[in-house]
Scaffold this motif. Structure first.
Motif: not given
Length: 223
Positions: A11-35
């Motif tokens: 996976l590209p780095d940006d997608l791989a990073r988003q896959v393993f980012t919980h919403s509580s670990w980022t200020d922007r919920r859209s950067d988490s894995y939820e979407r």
């Protein structure tokens, strides 16, 4: 699991990073894995449905039975098992920001989180590789869960009702609570007999939660 693991590693780095980012670990919920999980849930369901569809004719499975088999094969528990085989808990621990050690450890033991992350993996792989490649990887990764659902389909609600019917009782289900955003809801359902709670369960749909509540009731009855 080989195909999905290889596609995840590519996976590209940006997608791989988003896959393993919980919403509580980022200020922007859209950067988490939820979407990604929202997308992956649909891809997972279609891949397994397409895999099961020929059995409607080949083995004379009815649509209703296949619906239950699919639900069992892609349930939260099944997704968690696939996530564990893929090494998702360790990947989440590695991706956790500094200072959230205890929080990360609690998350990697949660069915909801692991199920969401495996769906996010599928969503990211789909965006990067398209449907056909992703579907092959999904069917391979979920093959043990699909086979188990075909060989040992479980319908705890029916089993509970049949057991209760022998003594003239019926079970009623009610939603006791709902958690999470609209696209990632978790339902808590209570099973009651004659106004008395006999089991409770959680699930990503009301039907899944009802099955878990029925299973808990059967466990309590020693069935």
């Amino acid at each position: 699991m080989r195909l999905l693991a290889e596609l995840l590693d590519r996976l590209p780095d940006d997608l791989a990073r988003q896959v393993f980012t919980h919403s509580s670990w980022t200020d922007r919920r859209s950067d988490s894995y939820e979407r990604l999980a929202f997308l992956g849930d649909s891809v997972l369901g279609l891949a397994v449905t397409t895999h099961l569809y020929p059995r409607l004719e080949a083995e004379r499975y009815g649509a209703g039975r296949l619906t239950k088999i699919r639900a069992q094969a892609v349930s939260g528990r099944s997704c968690m098992e696939v996530a564990e085989r893929l090494g998702v808990p360790e990947r989440l621990r590695t991706a956790a920001p500094d200072g959230v050690g205890q929080n990360a450890e609690a998350l990697v033991r949660t069915e909801r989180v692991l199920a969401s992350v495996i769906e996010a993996v599928i969503g990211a792989v789909y965006l990067s590789n398209g449907y056909d490649v992703t579907a092959d990887a999904v069917v391979e990764a979920f093959e043990p869960e699909i086979s188990r659902a075909l060989e040992h389909p479980v319908d705890f609600k029916s089993a509970l009702q049949e057991r209760l019917a022998r003594r003239g009782d019926v079970v009623a289900y009610s939603v006791s609570s709902e958690e999470g955003p609209p696209h990632d809801r978790i339902f808590q359902v209570v099973a009651e007999v004659a106004g008395r709670e006999v089991g409770s369960g959680r699930g990503r749909s009301k039907k899944d939660a009802e099955q878990e509540a029925a299973r808990a009731a059967l466990d309590a009855m020693g069935a």
